[in-house]
Design an enzyme around this catalytic site. Sequence first.
Site, PDB file in Angstrom:
ATOM      1  CG  HIS A  80      38.410  43.981  35.055  1.00  0.00           C
ATOM      2  ND1 HIS A  80      38.599  42.285  33.364  1.00  0.00           N
ATOM      3  CD2 HIS A  80      39.330  44.061  35.590  1.00  0.00           C
ATOM      4  CE1 HIS A  80      40.157  42.566  34.117  1.00  0.00           C
ATOM      5  NE2 HIS A  80      40.679  43.648  34.897  1.00  0.00           N
ATOM      6  CG  ASP A 124      35.255  39.631  38.412  1.00  0.00           C
ATOM      7  OD1 ASP A 124      36.514  38.853  39.433  1.00  0.00           O
ATOM      8  OD2 ASP A 124      35.350  40.447  37.840  1.00  0.00           O
ATOM      9  CD  GLN A 145      41.313  44.033  42.188  1.00  0.00           C
ATOM     10  OE1 GLN A 145      41.596  44.028  43.683  1.00  0.00           O
ATOM     11  NE2 GLN A 145      41.834  44.238  41.184  1.00  0.00           N
ATOM     12  CE  LYS A 149      43.493  41.176  39.255  1.00  0.00           C
ATOM     13  NZ  LYS A 149      44.371  41.892  39.125  1.00  0.00           N
ATOM     14  CB  CYS A 153      40.571  45.842  32.343  1.00  0.00           C
ATOM     15  SG  CYS A 153      42.164  45.335  31.999  1.00  0.00           S
TER      16      CYS A 153
HETATM   17  N1  C6P Z   1      42.504  43.330  36.908  1.00  0.00           N
HETATM   18  C1  C6P Z   1      43.813  45.854  37.487  1.00  0.00           C
HETATM   19  O1  C6P Z   1      44.724  46.383  37.218  1.00  0.00           O
HETATM   20  P1  C6P Z   1      42.869  38.077  35.807  1.00  0.00           P
HETATM   21  O2  C6P Z   1      43.240  39.199  35.059  1.00  0.00           O
HETATM   22  O3  C6P Z   1      42.409  37.072  34.985  1.00  0.00           O
HETATM   23  O4  C6P Z   1      43.999  37.678  36.769  1.00  0.00           O
HETATM   24  O5  C6P Z   1      41.591  38.806  36.741  1.00  0.00           O
HETATM   25  C2  C6P Z   1      40.602  39.328  35.376  1.00  0.00           C
HETATM   26  C3  C6P Z   1      39.801  40.566  37.168  1.00  0.00           C
HETATM   27  C4  C6P Z   1      38.495  40.685  37.136  1.00  0.00           C
HETATM   28  N2  C6P Z   1      37.883  40.803  37.719  1.00  0.00           N
HETATM   29  C5  C6P Z   1      38.301  41.682  38.325  1.00  0.00           C
HETATM   30  C6  C6P Z   1      37.309  43.210  39.230  1.00  0.00           C
HETATM   31  C7  C6P Z   1      40.182  42.260  37.860  1.00  0.00           C
HETATM   32  O6  C6P Z   1      39.635  44.021  38.675  1.00  0.00           O
HETATM   33  C8  C6P Z   1      40.750  41.438  37.520  1.00  0.00           C
HETATM   34  C9  C6P Z   1      42.006  42.349  37.206  1.00  0.00           C
HETATM   35  C10 C6P Z   1      43.861  43.844  37.245  1.00  0.00           C
HETATM   36  O7  C6P Z   1      42.510  46.559  37.747  1.00  0.00           O
HETATM   37  C11 C6P Z   1      44.214  43.740  35.725  1.00  0.00           C
HETATM   38  S1  C6P Z   1      43.257  44.488  34.273  1.00  0.00           S
END
Ligand code: C6P
Length: 407
Positions: A121, A198, A201, A224, A364
């Site tokens: 991401h 990371d 998810q 999430k 993203c």
């Molecule tokens: N993915 C998706 O729709 P944040 O925005 O900081 O809460 O999470 C960022 C992030 C980092 N790593 C992974 C693997 C992610 O999936 C995400 C967030 C969302 O897929 C929003 S773009």
Amino acid sequence: MLNVAEIKKDFPILDGNVHKNNLIYLDNAATSQKPRSVITAMTRYYEQFNANVHSGVHKLSELATEEYERAHEKVARFIGAHCAEEIIFTKNATEALNLLAYTLCKRLKAGEEIILTEMEHHSNLVPWQQIAKEKGLILRFIRVGKDFRLDLDHARSLITSKTKIVSSTHMSNVLGTINPVKELAKLAHGRGAVMVVDGAQSIAHLPINVKDLDCDFFAFSGHKMLGPTGIGALYGKKALLEKMDPFLFGGGMIREVTLHDTQFADLPAKFEAGTPSIAEAIGLSAAVDYLKKIGMEAIASHEQELIRYALKKLSGIPGITIYGPNETVQRGAVIAFNVEGIHPHDLASILDRHGIAVRAGNHCTMPLMNRLGINGSARASFYLYNDVHDVDALVGAIGKAKTLFKA
Ligand code: C6P
């Protein structure tokens, strides 16, 4: 087996309608819905003991501080950390990863290497990329194979004595692939590098034990995993966090300040500058309670069954391409797909008319989209309150979209 009908009752929003259809929420990888217990916990804070933490001697501040500290403890236990000091609250996973990129890379020298993967991401790519440019560090990327999984032989060849940091997503937000981060941690440690995971998810869908994974850092967001937005966490091994410099400076993170110098507070306050997200931490704490009550093992096995059913049903649709492993082993409940002749945004809009919420776009992950040879896709992502009826509704609505587009 989860009792989905009962679980659904805990989520007020799932009782609602969209375009006069019952809401079917399949955008859980973007953010999850919130159970009533999380909403109530936050309201209770604002109605009964709203105050700043760590600063007051009055009763309300004492109560707020107790709850805020308890949230660290609960999150620590939830992911198998040694202690609450290993949990730093951040705004989200993105901020946790930025914290790491800035603090870990500060001491690196030009030419030293950071290993990422092709499926990251942007939040686990752009921070490293930007600091690498500034410091002359080299980024290398573990390949994603035709099976949508990381090429571990490639990983072995990339991780060398020049490697200082390995950072990988635990579960891809597009492919659903669950990466062998424990293996990667072993490879990283074998070369004296640190392992960053990371977990944005995976935290919501898998039982997580950071000691078992033996990662050095694990970043995630609360929103999430049934919690509110505005709160995330960084787990770090205490010995490493103690050696790292703070990321942000100001109130709350100090022990003593003179006009020309500052001694920093102990963990976790050292990394939590300014007034933190107190209501959000309390909400996250309630989300952890809810997830523990249902059980992460039970959630993971429910999703395995659901994804097996969804893959079977969706792959039967003529003209569909699914981006992600075919089998359910080491695979999360995210399905990215395209239907020939229908732009993913059009498809998502039509599904929305049927009350079905999915995401469309590049998710993203622009470099991964390039690797897959596409500009974007539709994506359905499932959670504990979804069941086979939601899959059937999705498949039915895709069929109607195909008729509309004569695709
Ligand atoms: N993915 C998706 O729709 P944040 O925005 O900081 O809460 O999470 C960022 C992030 C980092 N790593 C992974 C693997 C992610 O999936 C995400 C967030 C969302 O897929 C929003 S773009």
